[in-house]
Design a protein around this motif. Structure first.
Motif, PDB file in Angstrom:
ATOM      1  N   PRO A   1       0.808  -1.227   0.000  1.00  0.00           N
ATOM      2  CA  PRO A   1       0.000   0.000   0.000  1.00  0.00           C
ATOM      3  C   PRO A   1       0.840   1.275   0.000  1.00  0.00           C
ATOM      4  CG  PRO A   1      -0.064  -1.046   2.149  1.00  0.00           C
ATOM      5  CD  PRO A   1       0.592  -2.023   1.220  1.00  0.00           C
ATOM      6  N   VAL A   2       2.038   1.232   0.585  1.00  0.00           N
ATOM      7  CA  VAL A   2       2.903   2.412   0.593  1.00  0.00           C
ATOM      8  C   VAL A   2       3.310   2.763  -0.834  1.00  0.00           C
ATOM      9  CG1 VAL A   2       5.109   3.355   1.358  1.00  0.00           C
ATOM     10  CG2 VAL A   2       3.707   2.005   2.934  1.00  0.00           C
ATOM     11  N   ARG A   3       3.723   1.783  -1.588  1.00  0.00           N
ATOM     12  CA  ARG A   3       4.087   2.024  -2.990  1.00  0.00           C
ATOM     13  C   ARG A   3       2.892   2.551  -3.769  1.00  0.00           C
ATOM     14  NH1 ARG A   3       4.334  -3.254  -6.049  1.00  0.00           N
ATOM     15  NH2 ARG A   3       2.106  -2.862  -5.753  1.00  0.00           N
ATOM     16  N   ASP A   4       1.725   1.941  -3.547  1.00  0.00           N
ATOM     17  CA  ASP A   4       0.527   2.374  -4.269  1.00  0.00           C
ATOM     18  C   ASP A   4       0.163   3.812  -3.932  1.00  0.00           C
ATOM     19  OD1 ASP A   4       0.432  -0.161  -5.330  1.00  0.00           O
ATOM     20  OD2 ASP A   4      -1.111  -0.890  -3.954  1.00  0.00           O
ATOM     21  N   MET A   5       0.310   4.193  -2.673  1.00  0.00           N
ATOM     22  CA  MET A   5       0.010   5.568  -2.284  1.00  0.00           C
ATOM     23  C   MET A   5       1.026   6.528  -2.884  1.00  0.00           C
ATOM     24  SD  MET A   5      -2.135   7.516  -0.698  1.00  0.00           S
ATOM     25  CE  MET A   5      -3.060   6.460   0.437  1.00  0.00           C
ATOM     26  N   GLU A   6       2.288   6.152  -2.898  1.00  0.00           N
ATOM     27  CA  GLU A   6       3.306   6.993  -3.524  1.00  0.00           C
ATOM     28  C   GLU A   6       2.995   7.226  -4.996  1.00  0.00           C
ATOM     29  OE1 GLU A   6       6.829   4.788  -2.717  1.00  0.00           O
ATOM     30  OE2 GLU A   6       7.265   5.859  -0.840  1.00  0.00           O
ATOM     31  N   ASN A   7       2.561   6.181  -5.688  1.00  0.00           N
ATOM     32  CA  ASN A   7       2.205   6.311  -7.104  1.00  0.00           C
ATOM     33  C   ASN A   7       1.028   7.260  -7.280  1.00  0.00           C
ATOM     34  OD1 ASN A   7       4.227   4.527  -7.847  1.00  0.00           O
ATOM     35  ND2 ASN A   7       2.869   2.739  -7.916  1.00  0.00           N
ATOM     36  N   LYS A   8       0.058   7.157  -6.387  1.00  0.00           N
ATOM     37  CA  LYS A   8      -1.105   8.035  -6.471  1.00  0.00           C
ATOM     38  C   LYS A   8      -0.731   9.490  -6.212  1.00  0.00           C
ATOM     39  CE  LYS A   8      -4.851   5.817  -7.631  1.00  0.00           C
ATOM     40  NZ  LYS A   8      -5.667   6.272  -8.796  1.00  0.00           N
ATOM     41  N   LEU A   9       0.116   9.720  -5.228  1.00  0.00           N
ATOM     42  CA  LEU A   9       0.533  11.086  -4.927  1.00  0.00           C
ATOM     43  C   LEU A   9       1.220  11.719  -6.129  1.00  0.00           C
ATOM     44  CD1 LEU A   9       1.877  10.691  -1.276  1.00  0.00           C
ATOM     45  CD2 LEU A   9      -0.286  11.711  -1.994  1.00  0.00           C
ATOM     46  N   ARG A  10       2.057  10.952  -6.829  1.00  0.00           N
ATOM     47  CA  ARG A  10       2.700  11.465  -8.038  1.00  0.00           C
ATOM     48  C   ARG A  10       1.659  11.744  -9.113  1.00  0.00           C
ATOM     49  NH1 ARG A  10       6.925   7.802  -6.639  1.00  0.00           N
ATOM     50  NH2 ARG A  10       5.931   6.122  -7.832  1.00  0.00           N
ATOM     51  N   GLU A  11       0.685  10.846  -9.260  1.00  0.00           N
ATOM     52  CA  GLU A  11      -0.373  11.029 -10.252  1.00  0.00           C
ATOM     53  C   GLU A  11      -1.168  12.304  -9.977  1.00  0.00           C
ATOM     54  OE1 GLU A  11      -4.688   8.933 -11.027  1.00  0.00           O
ATOM     55  OE2 GLU A  11      -2.958   7.591 -10.743  1.00  0.00           O
ATOM     56  N   TRP A  12      -1.461  12.580  -8.706  1.00  0.00           N
ATOM     57  CA  TRP A  12      -2.245  13.762  -8.333  1.00  0.00           C
ATOM     58  C   TRP A  12      -1.409  15.039  -8.306  1.00  0.00           C
ATOM     59  CZ3 TRP A  12      -3.923  10.637  -3.479  1.00  0.00           C
ATOM     60  CH2 TRP A  12      -4.879   9.686  -3.837  1.00  0.00           C
ATOM     61  N   GLY A  13      -0.096  14.900  -8.273  1.00  0.00           N
ATOM     62  CA  GLY A  13       0.763  16.072  -8.190  1.00  0.00           C
ATOM     63  C   GLY A  13       0.927  16.618  -6.789  1.00  0.00           C
ATOM     64  N   TYR A  14       0.717  15.770  -5.760  1.00  0.00           N
ATOM     65  CA  TYR A  14       0.887  16.204  -4.381  1.00  0.00           C
ATOM     66  C   TYR A  14       2.307  15.872  -3.914  1.00  0.00           C
ATOM     67  CZ  TYR A  14      -4.272  15.964  -4.259  1.00  0.00           C
ATOM     68  OH  TYR A  14      -5.614  16.105  -4.516  1.00  0.00           O
ATOM     69  N   PRO A  15       2.967  16.776  -3.211  1.00  0.00           N
ATOM     70  CA  PRO A  15       4.265  16.441  -2.623  1.00  0.00           C
ATOM     71  C   PRO A  15       4.101  15.298  -1.613  1.00  0.00           C
ATOM     72  CG  PRO A  15       3.898  18.807  -2.607  1.00  0.00           C
ATOM     73  CD  PRO A  15       2.590  18.185  -2.964  1.00  0.00           C
ATOM     74  N   ALA A  16       5.048  14.386  -1.633  1.00  0.00           N
ATOM     75  CA  ALA A  16       4.978  13.266  -0.692  1.00  0.00           C
ATOM     76  C   ALA A  16       5.256  13.722   0.736  1.00  0.00           C
ATOM     77  CB  ALA A  16       5.974  12.185  -1.103  1.00  0.00           C
ATOM     78  N   ALA A  17       6.129  14.704   0.886  1.00  0.00           N
ATOM     79  CA  ALA A  17       6.462  15.203   2.221  1.00  0.00           C
ATOM     80  C   ALA A  17       5.252  15.858   2.861  1.00  0.00           C
ATOM     81  CB  ALA A  17       7.610  16.194   2.133  1.00  0.00           C
ATOM     82  N   GLY A  18       5.040  15.546   4.129  1.00  0.00           N
ATOM     83  CA  GLY A  18       3.954  16.175   4.869  1.00  0.00           C
ATOM     84  C   GLY A  18       2.579  15.634   4.553  1.00  0.00           C
ATOM     85  N   CYS A  19       2.522  14.457   3.956  1.00  0.00           N
ATOM     86  CA  CYS A  19       1.227  13.874   3.588  1.00  0.00           C
ATOM     87  C   CYS A  19       0.977  12.585   4.368  1.00  0.00           C
ATOM     88  CB  CYS A  19       1.176  13.564   2.093  1.00  0.00           C
ATOM     89  SG  CYS A  19      -0.423  12.917   1.537  1.00  0.00           S
ATOM     90  N   ALA A  20      -0.230  12.470   4.936  1.00  0.00           N
ATOM     91  CA  ALA A  20      -0.670  11.222   5.562  1.00  0.00           C
ATOM     92  C   ALA A  20      -1.691  10.581   4.624  1.00  0.00           C
ATOM     93  CB  ALA A  20      -1.293  11.486   6.924  1.00  0.00           C
ATOM     94  N   GLY A  21      -1.509   9.305   4.330  1.00  0.00           N
ATOM     95  CA  GLY A  21      -2.375   8.634   3.374  1.00  0.00           C
ATOM     96  C   GLY A  21      -3.156   7.484   3.978  1.00  0.00           C
ATOM     97  N   LEU A  22      -4.478   7.547   3.854  1.00  0.00           N
ATOM     98  CA  LEU A  22      -5.379   6.482   4.286  1.00  0.00           C
ATOM     99  C   LEU A  22      -6.011   5.840   3.062  1.00  0.00           C
ATOM    100  CD1 LEU A  22      -7.358   8.467   7.025  1.00  0.00           C
ATOM    101  CD2 LEU A  22      -5.264   7.155   7.338  1.00  0.00           C
ATOM    102  N   MET A  23      -6.573   4.647   3.252  1.00  0.00           N
ATOM    103  CA  MET A  23      -7.308   3.980   2.189  1.00  0.00           C
ATOM    104  C   MET A  23      -8.649   3.511   2.734  1.00  0.00           C
ATOM    105  SD  MET A  23      -4.398   1.677   0.284  1.00  0.00           S
ATOM    106  CE  MET A  23      -3.023   2.440  -0.580  1.00  0.00           C
ATOM    107  N   THR A  24      -9.677   3.579   1.907  1.00  0.00           N
ATOM    108  CA  THR A  24     -11.012   3.172   2.331  1.00  0.00           C
ATOM    109  C   THR A  24     -11.738   2.491   1.183  1.00  0.00           C
ATOM    110  OG1 THR A  24     -13.123   3.929   3.229  1.00  0.00           O
ATOM    111  CG2 THR A  24     -12.024   5.415   1.700  1.00  0.00           C
ATOM    112  N   ALA A  25     -12.581   1.521   1.520  1.00  0.00           N
ATOM    113  CA  ALA A  25     -13.463   0.901   0.536  1.00  0.00           C
ATOM    114  C   ALA A  25     -14.873   1.479   0.625  1.00  0.00           C
ATOM    115  CB  ALA A  25     -13.494  -0.616   0.736  1.00  0.00           C
ATOM    116  N   VAL A  26     -15.054   2.535   1.428  1.00  0.00           N
ATOM    117  CA  VAL A  26     -16.348   3.205   1.560  1.00  0.00           C
ATOM    118  C   VAL A  26     -16.491   4.228   0.440  1.00  0.00           C
ATOM    119  CG1 VAL A  26     -17.786   4.664   3.027  1.00  0.00           C
ATOM    120  CG2 VAL A  26     -16.314   2.920   4.062  1.00  0.00           C
TER     121      VAL A  26
END
Length: 275
Positions: free
Chosen positions: A104-129
């Protein structure tokens, strides 16, 4: 993109479909009743906090973005960027129930790059809701401003303190709590705030009669819950909080907000299933 003021959410569903949000005047500075603000939003929408100046919650196509106006003290169990950190944003990524979650860490990193968000200072959660069932509430106690957003489901409800099978890999969080507090909290008070939030979540599950399917006992959460807390440490209020238990103004308001948003998100999801 739609801009939503939290005071607008007190209108009923019919009114909310008819109003032009660009013409709405903010008339309240305090709100503790939980609402589901994105239910009728098919496009990207932005919610502006009334109690935490500059804080926004934005619904994107596949995630919620909680953006702080400046760097905050963070404490979280987020799968990405968790722990005690400095934080500028938190994201809650929607994934399918069959999400392959080996990294999930790799997947979140890929998403952050896709969205254009800096990885630093970001907390990432995942939900199926589904994100339209996110519930929001906030309150200004006079000594602190608290913003709360929850996505909740109870498909894997569980009771802590009993023997049960364990997960060998990460699973996307089922009850995710995102909190923004404008005020000054000691490190101990931040931990205390997380404790109070979890207690409120558990109380909501108990009052809704949600049980652990493996033993029939009242559920205390789900197997994959997560929480993010960001604190501004702003001097906008004179108080410095060293406690956040249920007997404090801070803890009392925090508990009400979490209880209300967990309940509202769960009821919203159940209403969709029943329809």
């Amino acid at each position: 993109m739609s801009d939503i003021k939290i005071s607008d959410l007190k209108r009923n569903e019919t009114e909310r479909n008819e109003i032009n949000r660009d013409e709405i005047q903010v008339s309240e500075t305090k709100l503790s009743q939980a609402k589901v603000p994105f239910m009728n939003e098919n496009e990207t929408a932005v919610l502006h906090s009334l109690v935490f100046p500059g804080l926004t919650l934005e619904r994107k196509e596949d995630h919620l973005l909680l953006a702080f106006p400046a760097e905050v003290d963070g404490l979280s169990s987020a799968v990405y960027g968790g722990g005690m950190v400095r934080m500028t944003r938190a994201v809650n990524l929607f994934v399918s129930r069959d999400y392959e979650c080996s990294d999930p860490v790799r997947d979140m990193e890929n998403k952050l790059r896709e969205w254009g968000y800096p990885a630093a200072g970001c907390a990432g959660l995942m939900t199926a809701v589904p994100l339209e069932h996110a519930a929001v509430a906030e309150e200004d106690t006079g000594s602190v401003g608290i913003f709360c957003c929850v996505t909740a489901a109870a498909g894997n409800a569980a009771r802590a303190g009993v023997a049960r099978p364990v997960l060998k890999a990460y699973r996307p969080g089922t009850i995710n709590i995102m909190l923004g507090i404008d005020g000054r909290l000691s490190p101990a008070a931040m931990v205390n705030a997380v404790m109070t939030a979890v207690e409120a979540k558990t109380a909501a599950l108990a009052d809704l009669g949600i049980t652990d399917p493996e033993n029939g006992l009242t559920a205390t959460g789900t197997t994959t819950d997560a929480i993010v807390l960001g604190v501004s440490q702003s001097r906008r209020y004179s108080a410095e909080h060293v406690y956040a238990g249920t007997a404090t103004d801070l803890g009392g308001a925090l508990g009400r907000l979490v209880y209300g948003t967990v309940t509202t998100s769960l009821k919203s999801l159940q209403a969709r299933k029943d329809s």
